[in-house]
Design a protein around this motif. Structure first.
Motif, PDB file in Angstrom:
ATOM      1  N   GLY A 103     -21.177-100.911  61.902  1.00  0.00           N
ATOM      2  CA  GLY A 103     -20.250-101.950  62.336  1.00  0.00           C
ATOM      3  C   GLY A 103     -19.915-102.971  61.270  1.00  0.00           C
ATOM      4  N   ALA A 104     -20.590-102.913  60.124  1.00  0.00           N
ATOM      5  CA  ALA A 104     -20.342-103.874  59.042  1.00  0.00           C
ATOM      6  C   ALA A 104     -19.122-103.481  58.222  1.00  0.00           C
ATOM      7  N   ASP A 105     -18.520-104.479  57.573  1.00  0.00           N
ATOM      8  CA  ASP A 105     -17.359-104.240  56.710  1.00  0.00           C
ATOM      9  C   ASP A 105     -17.755-104.058  55.251  1.00  0.00           C
ATOM     10  N   ARG A 106     -18.868-104.645  54.870  1.00  0.00           N
ATOM     11  CA  ARG A 106     -19.363-104.576  53.500  1.00  0.00           C
ATOM     12  C   ARG A 106     -20.872-104.309  53.547  1.00  0.00           C
ATOM     13  N   GLY A 126     -34.326 -93.178  57.700  1.00  0.00           N
ATOM     14  CA  GLY A 126     -33.131 -92.387  57.980  1.00  0.00           C
ATOM     15  C   GLY A 126     -31.846 -93.044  57.531  1.00  0.00           C
ATOM     16  N   LEU A 127     -31.940 -93.900  56.505  1.00  0.00           N
ATOM     17  CA  LEU A 127     -30.760 -94.647  56.060  1.00  0.00           C
ATOM     18  C   LEU A 127     -29.960 -93.922  54.985  1.00  0.00           C
ATOM     19  N   ASP A 128     -30.534 -92.902  54.356  1.00  0.00           N
ATOM     20  CA  ASP A 128     -29.837 -92.218  53.267  1.00  0.00           C
ATOM     21  C   ASP A 128     -28.547 -91.564  53.746  1.00  0.00           C
ATOM     22  N   LYS A 129     -28.596 -90.880  54.880  1.00  0.00           N
ATOM     23  CA  LYS A 129     -27.393 -90.223  55.408  1.00  0.00           C
ATOM     24  C   LYS A 129     -26.387 -91.247  55.912  1.00  0.00           C
ATOM     25  N   CYS A 130     -26.888 -92.292  56.559  1.00  0.00           N
ATOM     26  CA  CYS A 130     -26.000 -93.347  57.077  1.00  0.00           C
ATOM     27  C   CYS A 130     -25.267 -94.042  55.941  1.00  0.00           C
ATOM     28  N   LEU A 131     -25.989 -94.416  54.883  1.00  0.00           N
ATOM     29  CA  LEU A 131     -25.364 -95.100  53.755  1.00  0.00           C
ATOM     30  C   LEU A 131     -24.368 -94.190  53.040  1.00  0.00           C
ATOM     31  N   HIS A 132     -24.699 -92.917  52.918  1.00  0.00           N
ATOM     32  CA  HIS A 132     -23.779 -91.965  52.273  1.00  0.00           C
ATOM     33  C   HIS A 132     -22.470 -91.875  53.053  1.00  0.00           C
ATOM     34  N   GLU A 133     -22.577 -91.804  54.363  1.00  0.00           N
ATOM     35  CA  GLU A 133     -21.371 -91.702  55.190  1.00  0.00           C
ATOM     36  C   GLU A 133     -20.523 -92.968  55.097  1.00  0.00           C
ATOM     37  N   GLN A 134     -21.162 -94.132  55.197  1.00  0.00           N
ATOM     38  CA  GLN A 134     -20.424 -95.391  55.221  1.00  0.00           C
ATOM     39  C   GLN A 134     -19.826 -95.740  53.862  1.00  0.00           C
ATOM     40  N   ILE A 135     -20.538 -95.439  52.782  1.00  0.00           N
ATOM     41  CA  ILE A 135     -20.112 -95.885  51.451  1.00  0.00           C
ATOM     42  C   ILE A 135     -19.335 -94.815  50.694  1.00  0.00           C
ATOM     43  N   ILE A 136     -19.837 -93.602  50.684  1.00  0.00           N
ATOM     44  CA  ILE A 136     -19.185 -92.531  49.917  1.00  0.00           C
ATOM     45  C   ILE A 136     -18.022 -91.909  50.679  1.00  0.00           C
ATOM     46  N   LYS A 138     -16.635 -93.070  53.884  1.00  0.00           N
ATOM     47  CA  LYS A 138     -15.717 -94.057  54.458  1.00  0.00           C
ATOM     48  C   LYS A 138     -15.286 -95.130  53.459  1.00  0.00           C
ATOM     49  N   LYS A 139     -15.870 -95.114  52.262  1.00  0.00           N
ATOM     50  CA  LYS A 139     -15.444 -95.997  51.162  1.00  0.00           C
ATOM     51  C   LYS A 139     -15.598 -97.482  51.461  1.00  0.00           C
ATOM     52  N   LYS A 140     -16.641 -97.857  52.167  1.00  0.00           N
ATOM     53  CA  LYS A 140     -16.873 -99.275  52.393  1.00  0.00           C
ATOM     54  C   LYS A 140     -17.329 -99.936  51.096  1.00  0.00           C
ATOM     55  N   PRO A 141     -16.824-101.120  50.799  1.00  0.00           N
ATOM     56  CA  PRO A 141     -17.255-101.835  49.579  1.00  0.00           C
ATOM     57  C   PRO A 141     -18.771-102.001  49.560  1.00  0.00           C
ATOM     58  N   PHE A 142     -19.359-101.764  48.391  1.00  0.00           N
ATOM     59  CA  PHE A 142     -20.815-101.711  48.261  1.00  0.00           C
ATOM     60  C   PHE A 142     -21.258-102.450  47.009  1.00  0.00           C
ATOM     61  N   LEU A 143     -22.408-103.137  47.122  1.00  0.00           N
ATOM     62  CA  LEU A 143     -23.016-103.791  45.972  1.00  0.00           C
ATOM     63  C   LEU A 143     -24.496-103.457  45.949  1.00  0.00           C
ATOM     64  N   GLY A 144     -24.951-102.836  44.859  1.00  0.00           N
ATOM     65  CA  GLY A 144     -26.371-102.576  44.665  1.00  0.00           C
ATOM     66  C   GLY A 144     -26.943-103.607  43.716  1.00  0.00           C
ATOM     67  N   ILE A 145     -28.058-104.219  44.096  1.00  0.00           N
ATOM     68  CA  ILE A 145     -28.669-105.271  43.292  1.00  0.00           C
ATOM     69  C   ILE A 145     -30.052-104.814  42.844  1.00  0.00           C
ATOM     70  N   CYS A 146     -30.298-104.877  41.538  1.00  0.00           N
ATOM     71  CA  CYS A 146     -31.594-104.556  40.955  1.00  0.00           C
ATOM     72  C   CYS A 146     -32.009-103.133  41.348  1.00  0.00           C
ATOM     73  N   LEU A 147     -33.121-102.977  42.039  1.00  0.00           N
ATOM     74  CA  LEU A 147     -33.572-101.650  42.447  1.00  0.00           C
ATOM     75  C   LEU A 147     -32.524-100.965  43.321  1.00  0.00           C
ATOM     76  N   GLY A 148     -31.811-101.736  44.122  1.00  0.00           N
ATOM     77  CA  GLY A 148     -30.771-101.165  44.965  1.00  0.00           C
ATOM     78  C   GLY A 148     -29.700-100.455  44.156  1.00  0.00           C
ATOM     79  N   MET A 149     -29.397-100.974  42.972  1.00  0.00           N
ATOM     80  CA  MET A 149     -28.445-100.318  42.076  1.00  0.00           C
ATOM     81  C   MET A 149     -29.056 -99.046  41.494  1.00  0.00           C
ATOM     82  N   GLN A 150     -30.332 -99.104  41.113  1.00  0.00           N
ATOM     83  CA  GLN A 150     -30.974 -97.948  40.507  1.00  0.00           C
ATOM     84  C   GLN A 150     -31.096 -96.782  41.486  1.00  0.00           C
ATOM     85  N   LEU A 151     -31.265 -97.081  42.763  1.00  0.00           N
ATOM     86  CA  LEU A 151     -31.475 -96.034  43.754  1.00  0.00           C
ATOM     87  C   LEU A 151     -30.248 -95.160  43.984  1.00  0.00           C
ATOM     88  N   ILE A 152     -29.073 -95.601  43.560  1.00  0.00           N
ATOM     89  CA  ILE A 152     -27.886 -94.771  43.751  1.00  0.00           C
ATOM     90  C   ILE A 152     -27.762 -93.705  42.672  1.00  0.00           C
TER      91      ILE A 152
END
Length: 223
Positions: A103-106, A126-136, A138-152
């Motif tokens: 339900g989030a926009d970003r 179980g967030l890997d599949k959810c994040l892939h669907e929403q970001i890759i 559905k193209k929702k704007p995404f920001l990875g910070i520190c480790l969050g950036m490395q995990l992609i």
């Protein structure tokens, strides 16, 4: 003696007032700024205060129209990110619930810790599949910070060899020091070299300093 009593009562009253204000602030932040449904209520509350006390209170900025999901997967400085977003008027939720992420926009993926712990936590939730669907997808704007950036990245070697989310063809490897006197982890202020134009660096100058705390870095195979 009487003067001391009056002074003591005055100081005691001020301290009690400060405690009450602090408690009220913490209550409002905890109740109105954590979940998806109620984060907008806090902004509405501030708007009501602004209308009622125009001379003494005003918002720092207008509420941002988008809902931002900060992903909570057990490793990350969530409070600092939350405070920064509230400061600029953003609506947000800190969550690891799939429905709220959908339900989030970003989406913001923070992170502090090792690559192995971070990716394992994401998969357990179980967030890997959810994040892939929403970001890759559905193209929702995404920001990875520190480790969050490395995990992609495709893979990481901190805490063993682990597969990442795989959104970028690259590897997270330990920094190699070619100069004597340098230490790991890399901690402190340093300048950067901006190689590609990005909205993230729109207002950054070439001599802008950034703060670093890391021992691993992302090496992209296709820069």
């Amino acid at each position: 003696l009487e003067f001391r009593r009056v002074l003591f009562r005055s100081v005691k009253g001020v301290l009690q007032l400060c405690c009450r204000i602090s408690n009220i602030r913490q209550f409002l932040l905890s109740k109105f700024c954590i979940n998806l449904k109620n984060s907008s209520l806090f902004i509405n509350f501030l708007q009501i205060l602004r209308q009622k006390y125009k001379k003494t209170y005003k918002l720092r900025c207008n509420p941002h129209p988008y809902m931002i999901a900060i992903i909570d997967y057990g490793v990350g400085n969530l409070q600092s990110i939350k405070n920064a977003l509230i400061e600029i008027g953003c609506q947000l939720c800190i969550t690891n619930e799939i429905e709220e992420i959908e339900g989030a926009d970003r989406i913001i993926l923070p992170g502090v810790g090792s690559f192995a712990e971070g990716i394992n936590n994401i998969k357990k939730l179980g967030l890997d599949k959810c994040l892939h669907e929403q970001i890759i997808i559905k193209k929702k704007p995404f920001l990875g910070i520190c480790l969050g950036m490395q995990l992609i990245a495709k893979e990481g070697f901190e805490g063993g060899h682990n597969q990442g989310l795989g959104w970028i063809d690259g590897s997270v490897k330990k920094l190699e020091l070619n100069e004597k006197g340098l230490k790991l982890p890399h901690i402190g202020w340093n300048d950067i070299q901006i190689r590609l134009n990005s909205i993230l660096f729109k207002d950054a100058k070439e001599d802008t300093n950034f703060y670093f705390v890391h021992g691993y870095h992302l090496i992209c195979n296709d820069e």
